[in-house]
Design an enzyme around this catalytic site. Structure first.
Site, mmCIF file in Angstrom:
data_model
loop_
_atom_site.group_PDB
_atom_site.id
_atom_site.type_symbol
_atom_site.label_atom_id
_atom_site.label_comp_id
_atom_site.label_asym_id
_atom_site.label_seq_id
_atom_site.Cartn_x
_atom_site.Cartn_y
_atom_site.Cartn_z
ATOM 1 N N GLU A 74 0.823 -1.204 0.000
ATOM 2 C CA GLU A 74 0.000 0.000 0.000
ATOM 3 C C GLU A 74 0.865 1.265 0.000
ATOM 4 O OE1 GLU A 74 -3.263 2.690 0.364
ATOM 5 O OE2 GLU A 74 -2.932 0.712 -0.530
ATOM 6 N N HIS A 77 2.672 2.012 -3.304
ATOM 7 C CA HIS A 77 1.706 2.590 -4.245
ATOM 8 C C HIS A 77 1.473 4.069 -3.929
ATOM 9 C CE1 HIS A 77 -2.709 3.056 -5.586
ATOM 10 N NE2 HIS A 77 -1.933 3.224 -6.639
ATOM 11 N N HIS A 139 -11.852 5.318 -8.105
ATOM 12 C CA HIS A 139 -10.408 5.513 -7.979
ATOM 13 C C HIS A 139 -9.667 4.846 -9.134
ATOM 14 C CE1 HIS A 139 -6.812 6.659 -5.961
ATOM 15 N NE2 HIS A 139 -6.466 5.443 -5.582
ATOM 16 N N HIS A 247 -19.708 -8.575 -17.314
ATOM 17 C CA HIS A 247 -18.361 -8.267 -17.786
ATOM 18 C C HIS A 247 -17.976 -9.183 -18.954
ATOM 19 C CE1 HIS A 247 -14.410 -6.576 -17.684
ATOM 20 N NE2 HIS A 247 -13.821 -7.686 -17.282
ATOM 21 N N HIS A 304 -3.566 -8.296 -16.905
ATOM 22 C CA HIS A 304 -4.869 -7.977 -17.484
ATOM 23 C C HIS A 304 -5.184 -6.495 -17.289
ATOM 24 C CE1 HIS A 304 -8.717 -8.977 -19.141
ATOM 25 N NE2 HIS A 304 -9.386 -8.639 -18.051
#
Length: 343
Positions: A74, A77, A139, A247, A304
């Site tokens: 975290e 990032h 986000h 999806h 992906h």
């Protein structure tokens, strides 16, 4: 001609791509709440490591024991996102300095600065609202939007890719495909934030059926309660299945319309562009299939996300090449041919 700041914009673009990948990795290893506070970590600027710091962290957050791996995922990032924010601030300040230069973009860098500030707020809300899916998805979309605008800025400053006046007929299709891909990315974000990526583990059917039991009202309820910890997801099976199934349908539609655009580009003589678009598209589809059959391996899932970003940027490039030509009037009152570009 290449404009000043091009190299800086490219560097920011590459950093933005890294931030998107780090964000995907953080989400996929369930480290979104690796630090229960924001912008620090257990009240520190870094992950607490010493015995004293760990003891203090536990006193501050007794219900959130320190997991060093998730906390570091975290914080790395956050560090990268903070650095990107500073880079975008630098681009905005540089554009203000160059604002008198003919054709130099000003609104685009300033818009990027506003967007990255919003991204910081969404990053905070992601933690304080305990991974509420709406905020997590927003986000993610903000990250893709930041990357897209950085790419557009780099294209503007590169001085390359002049508008092709002979391909005006392709503009509506190119814009439509871009809209479809944005919608599919939104569905992907909603799938990820609701932990629905492995709601179906067989292909081409789902749970052995072509139309499985699904609850679309629950799966796409954007008024979910704020407050619970959404780590791991709160939806039951039919709700997650509805998201995953949608999806999948979106992936089929995206595949067909993007292949149609690639074919039209090929017929129009843009062979390299068509080949690249097809390669990125088929890679993305292959990664999506692998995610299902292999039960979401981490490396494939991160890839992906990365290739999804490449597909989006590829379509932005296509639309940039197909932008219309306009007539600009200079200060002397005479006309000059130019290319339409967002400010």
């Amino acid at each position: 001609m290449r404009k000043p700041g091009f190299i800086f914009a490219v560097a920011a673009l590459l950093l933005g791509f890294v931030v998107v990948i780090l964000g995907a990795y953080t989400r996929l290893v369930h480290a979104g709440l690796g630090c229960p506070d924001w912008p620090g970590c257990y009240g520190f600027l870094s992950v607490p490591r010493s015995d004293g710091a760990l003891e203090l962290a536990q006193l501050r957050f007794p219900d959130d024991p320190v997991e060093a791996f998730k906390a570091w995922a975290e914080m790395i990032h956050r560090y990268a996102a903070g650095l990107l924010g500073l880079a975008i601030l630098g681009l905005a300040l540089f554009s203000l300095k160059q604002r008198g230069r003919d054709g130099y973009p000003l609104k685009l860098p300033l818009g990027l600065l506003a967007l990255v500030i919003c991204q910081a707020l969404f990053g905070m809300w992601t933690v304080t609202l305990k991974l509420w899916p709406q905020v997590v998805t927003a986000h993610l979309l903000g990250g893709f939007a930041t990357l897209s605008l950085l790419f557009l800025l780099a294209l503007r400053l590169s001085g390359r890719f002049p508008a092709d006046v002979g391909l005006t007929a392709l503009r509506p299709l190119a814009r439509a495909v871009l809209a479809v891909v944005i919608l599919q990315i939104t569905l992907g974000g909603w799938t990820s934030s609701n932990y629905a990526a492995v709601a179906c583990i067989d292909l081409p059917t789902c749970h052995g059926e072509w139309w499985p039991d699904m609850d679309f009202a629950a799966g796409f309820n954007i008024f979910q309660e704020i407050g619970p910890n959404y780590l791991g997801g709160m939806l039951y099976g039919e709700g997650r299945t509805a998201i995953h199934f949608t999806h999948r349908v979106g992936a089929v539609i995206t595949l067909l319309v993007t292949l149609l655009l690639a074919w039209r580009l090929y017929r129009a003589g843009l062979i390299a562009t068509a080949a690249w678009l097809t390669l990125v598209l088929l890679t993305q589809v292959s990664l999506g299939i692998t995610n299902i059959l292999a039960h979401l391996p981490l490396a494939v899932a991160v890839a992906h996300n990365a290739v999804g970003a490449l597909l989006l940027l590829s379509l932005i490039l296509v639309n940039y090449q197909l932008r219309p030509v306009v007539i600009r009037v200079n200060r002397k009152g005479t006309g000059a041919v130019g290319h339409w570009t967002p400010a």
